[in-house]
Design an enzyme around this catalytic site. Structure first.
Site, mmCIF file in Angstrom:
data_model
loop_
_atom_site.group_PDB
_atom_site.id
_atom_site.type_symbol
_atom_site.label_atom_id
_atom_site.label_comp_id
_atom_site.label_asym_id
_atom_site.label_seq_id
_atom_site.Cartn_x
_atom_site.Cartn_y
_atom_site.Cartn_z
ATOM 1 N N LEU A 36 35.686 22.740 1.477
ATOM 2 C CA LEU A 36 36.088 22.561 2.869
ATOM 3 C C LEU A 36 36.445 21.092 3.049
ATOM 4 O O LEU A 36 35.791 20.228 2.473
ATOM 5 C CB LEU A 36 34.920 22.990 3.743
ATOM 6 C CG LEU A 36 34.732 22.564 5.193
ATOM 7 C CD1 LEU A 36 33.807 23.576 5.881
ATOM 8 C CD2 LEU A 36 34.111 21.182 5.326
ATOM 9 N N ASP A 38 39.041 18.877 6.241
ATOM 10 C CA ASP A 38 39.160 18.587 7.679
ATOM 11 C C ASP A 38 38.900 19.793 8.590
ATOM 12 O O ASP A 38 39.349 20.907 8.309
ATOM 13 C CB ASP A 38 40.585 18.134 8.033
ATOM 14 C CG ASP A 38 41.161 17.120 7.091
ATOM 15 O OD1 ASP A 38 40.453 16.636 6.209
ATOM 16 O OD2 ASP A 38 42.355 16.834 7.244
ATOM 17 N N GLN A 54 40.199 23.162 6.754
ATOM 18 C CA GLN A 54 40.872 23.132 5.462
ATOM 19 C C GLN A 54 39.937 23.792 4.442
ATOM 20 O O GLN A 54 38.798 23.355 4.253
ATOM 21 C CB GLN A 54 41.172 21.679 5.070
ATOM 22 C CG GLN A 54 42.226 21.020 5.937
ATOM 23 C CD GLN A 54 43.619 21.501 5.606
ATOM 24 O OE1 GLN A 54 44.233 21.046 4.650
ATOM 25 N NE2 GLN A 54 44.135 22.445 6.385
ATOM 26 N N ARG A 170 52.200 14.299 8.785
ATOM 27 C CA ARG A 170 51.397 15.521 8.893
ATOM 28 C C ARG A 170 50.337 15.441 9.987
ATOM 29 O O ARG A 170 50.154 14.427 10.626
ATOM 30 C CB ARG A 170 50.726 15.820 7.544
ATOM 31 C CG ARG A 170 49.913 14.690 6.975
ATOM 32 C CD ARG A 170 49.273 15.105 5.639
ATOM 33 N NE ARG A 170 48.592 13.996 5.008
ATOM 34 C CZ ARG A 170 49.145 13.214 4.092
ATOM 35 N NH1 ARG A 170 50.378 13.422 3.670
ATOM 36 N NH2 ARG A 170 48.469 12.192 3.572
ATOM 37 N N ASP A 171 49.619 16.571 10.135
ATOM 38 C CA ASP A 171 48.436 16.697 10.996
ATOM 39 C C ASP A 171 48.799 16.645 12.485
ATOM 40 O O ASP A 171 48.317 15.781 13.233
ATOM 41 C CB ASP A 171 47.390 15.613 10.654
ATOM 42 C CG ASP A 171 47.099 15.529 9.163
ATOM 43 O OD1 ASP A 171 47.296 16.556 8.484
ATOM 44 O OD2 ASP A 171 46.700 14.461 8.676
HETATM 45 C C1 FRU Z 1 42.919 14.500 5.485
HETATM 46 C C2 FRU Z 1 44.077 15.268 4.869
HETATM 47 C C3 FRU Z 1 45.162 15.538 5.881
HETATM 48 C C4 FRU Z 1 45.844 16.739 5.292
HETATM 49 C C5 FRU Z 1 44.679 17.504 4.700
HETATM 50 C C6 FRU Z 1 44.994 18.243 3.439
HETATM 51 O O1 FRU Z 1 41.719 14.708 4.813
HETATM 52 O O2 FRU Z 1 44.573 14.571 3.742
HETATM 53 O O3 FRU Z 1 46.038 14.452 6.110
HETATM 54 O O4 FRU Z 1 46.532 17.483 6.251
HETATM 55 O O5 FRU Z 1 43.667 16.560 4.449
HETATM 56 O O6 FRU Z 1 43.910 19.040 3.047
#
Ligand code: FRU
Length: 509
Positions: A36, A38, A54, A170-171
């Site tokens: 696991l 984020d 994640q 991203r994000d």
């Molecule tokens: C942060 C990150 C994010 C990305 C994700 C990938 O921990 O690197 O920027 O979206 O994890 O798992």
């Protein structure tokens, strides 16, 4: 035939031994199997909290990231569900990366994609197998009920990065524009072509067509934010009211990779910081360029706040990853086939411009009366067990020292030869896990506490994860505590005969 990634994740989960691992937490969200990282798409729906995250079910054999899904009604017990997003589309074949949720009110669903109440925004990660070239697109999943999840047919919403930026883009965080009713904004973490970090905004009326607005800037920061690291991950804008002044602020929480500020702190591979200002269009006004770490512990990253529908307001809750990048070498990989946990959700506030975090799970306290334990009594130079917690692997403790005394106390989690020690001496906190089973990414850390904060601490310990909250939420410190397997409970001591005002505990096993 295309591989059934959902079936693969379900099979991995079905054969998981994670929950039998003595290091597996009971009230911190951890993966059902695998890895696991984020938190994603955190949201409140009536009485239920949803946490997506994640999730790499086949870690370490195969590093393919899904969105896992868990729910809770008390923020203490989490129930796992099928993954909500599998990386099985051409635009997310190398991972369904992080993002956030929007919970729509009835008045908003009419024009929304698929008229669905729940909208999940994430980054589709794609890598060209030949050139290794990355494409980052911003994508949408909708859900009518948080049980069925549909990738939007016209994905990706934003197929690539804007000119001037790289594919480290991203994000997405999607939120309502408080100044323009009916309009939404998306904040995306970015890397400029000159390899510095920043964040950019998009704007939309229908959550499908997104116009690039430009980059977030800091006109009153004297340039301090312009070259801050090489990439900003997981930006999160939060509106908070200062408890002291009553003033409203916009707080930007973000993870600038590759910064090395002068002074104390920033020992982790990647930091997570916040800065305070007033969001006005593309600018964060009144932000003077100061930024602070959100949590001073060894393990903390990529937090985000829970989204709510406007008609159901409530406290601002934040949950973070009790982990960091490149730190998967934890004992639980071998013992249970899982790695990393979340923090517990925290209620966020501001006090004189600084972030305050209080655990959202402080219920059920039992005062440990004098006679049976050191409450109202003195701590001595020898370790004294807190009797109500003896044998417990999952507990909470709140300690306050006697008024007017310089705080001086120590806490030992684990056995004498394998433990984590937390020592407060005045305003100096020392955390030492050098004898524990996990110390390779930080064995000992010394932190200057906010003035007076060492007199009051709340400790949340859960098998192999511990959170320390000092001074009524003024400083948070999250760490993994792989102490001796069989050694449970907690002991206290003091070299200066520290008197305690209160000692309260909750057993959670
Ligand atoms: C942060 C990150 C994010 C990305 C994700 C990938 O921990 O690197 O920027 O979206 O994890 O798992």
């Amino acid at each position: 035939m295309a591989e059934d990634l959902q079936a693969m994740a379900l099979a991995a989960t079905a054969s998981s031994k994670a929950q039998q691992d003595p290091d597996y937490p009971s009230y911190h969200l951890a993966p059902p199997v695998g890895r696991l990282n984020d938190p994603n798409g955190l949201l409140v729906d009536g009485e239920t909290y949803h946490a997506f995250f994640q999730f790499t079910p086949s870690h370490p054999a195969r590093k393919l990231v899904y969105w896992g899904h868990a729910t809770s009604t008390d923020l203490l017990t989490w129930q796992h569900h099928e993954p909500a997003i599998a990386p099985d589309s051409p635009y997310d074949a190398n991972g369904a990366y992080s993002g956030t949720a929007l919970v729509l009110d009835d008045t908003e669903t009419d024009g929304a994609p698929e008229h669905a109440r729940y909208q999940l925004f994430y980054t589709g990660n794609l890598k060209d197998p030949e050139t290794d070239e990355r494409t980052a697109s911003q994508c949408l999943v909708t859900s009518p009920d948080l049980q069925h999840f549909h990738k939007f047919a016209a994905n990706p919403l934003i197929p690539s990065h804007a000119p001037g930026y790289t594919a480290h883009y991203r994000d997405p965080q999607v939120f309502r524009d408080p100044n323009r009713p009916g309009e939404y904004r998306m904040l995306v973490g970015a890397q400029r072509v000159n390899e510095t970090g920043g964040a950019v905004f998009y704007r939309s009326r229908d959550l499908v067509y997104w116009d690039f607005e430009g980059e977030l800037s800091f006109p009153d920061a004297g340039g301090a934010m312009d070259h801050l690291g090489y990439m900003w991950e997981c930006p999160n804008l939060v509106q908070l009211t200062d408890e002291v002044t009553g003033q409203e602020w916009d707080v930007l929480i973000f993870c600038p990779q590759g910064i090395t500020p002068q002074g104390e702190g920033y020992e982790n591979i990647f930091p997570c910081v916040y800065t305070v200002g007033v969001l006005d269009g593309l600018t964060l006004r009144e932000c003077d360029g100061s930024f602070y770490e959100v949590d001073r512990g060894f393990e903390f990253y990529a937090p985000q706040v829970f989204a709510r529908r406007p008609s159901e307001p409530g406290p601002t809750l934040l949950m973070g990853w009790a982990g960091n990048a490149s730190e998967d070498d934890q004992p639980s990989v071998d013992s249970g086939g899982w790695v990393h946990t979340m923090t517990v959700p925290r209620v966020l506030s501001l006090r004189d411009g600084r972030l305050v975090q209080r655990p959202a799970v402080s219920t059920g306290w039992e005062a440990v009366g004098s006679g049976s334990a050191p409450a109202g009594a003195e701590l001595h130079a020898d370790w004294q067990a807190v009797p109500k917690l003896s044998g417990s692997r999952h507990w909470q403790l709140a300690l306050r020292t006697a008024a007017g005394e310089r705080p001086s106390w120590g806490m030992r989690i684990g056995a004498n030869n394998c433990h984590v020690d937390v020592v407060v001496d005045g305003d100096v906190l020392t955390v030492d896990r050098s004898t524990s089973r996990y110390s390779q990414h930080g064995a000992r850390r010394v932190v200057t506490l906010p003035a007076g904060a060492g007199t009051q601490v709340e400790v949340l310990h859960d098998a192999s994860v511990t959170e320390l909250y000092f001074g009524d939420g003024a400083l948070a410190f999250t760490l993994r505590t792989f102490s001796q397997h069989g050694a449970t409970g907690v002991r206290l001591r003091s070299e200066t005969s520290q008197r305690l005002a209160t000692l309260q505990v909750v057993r959670r096993d």
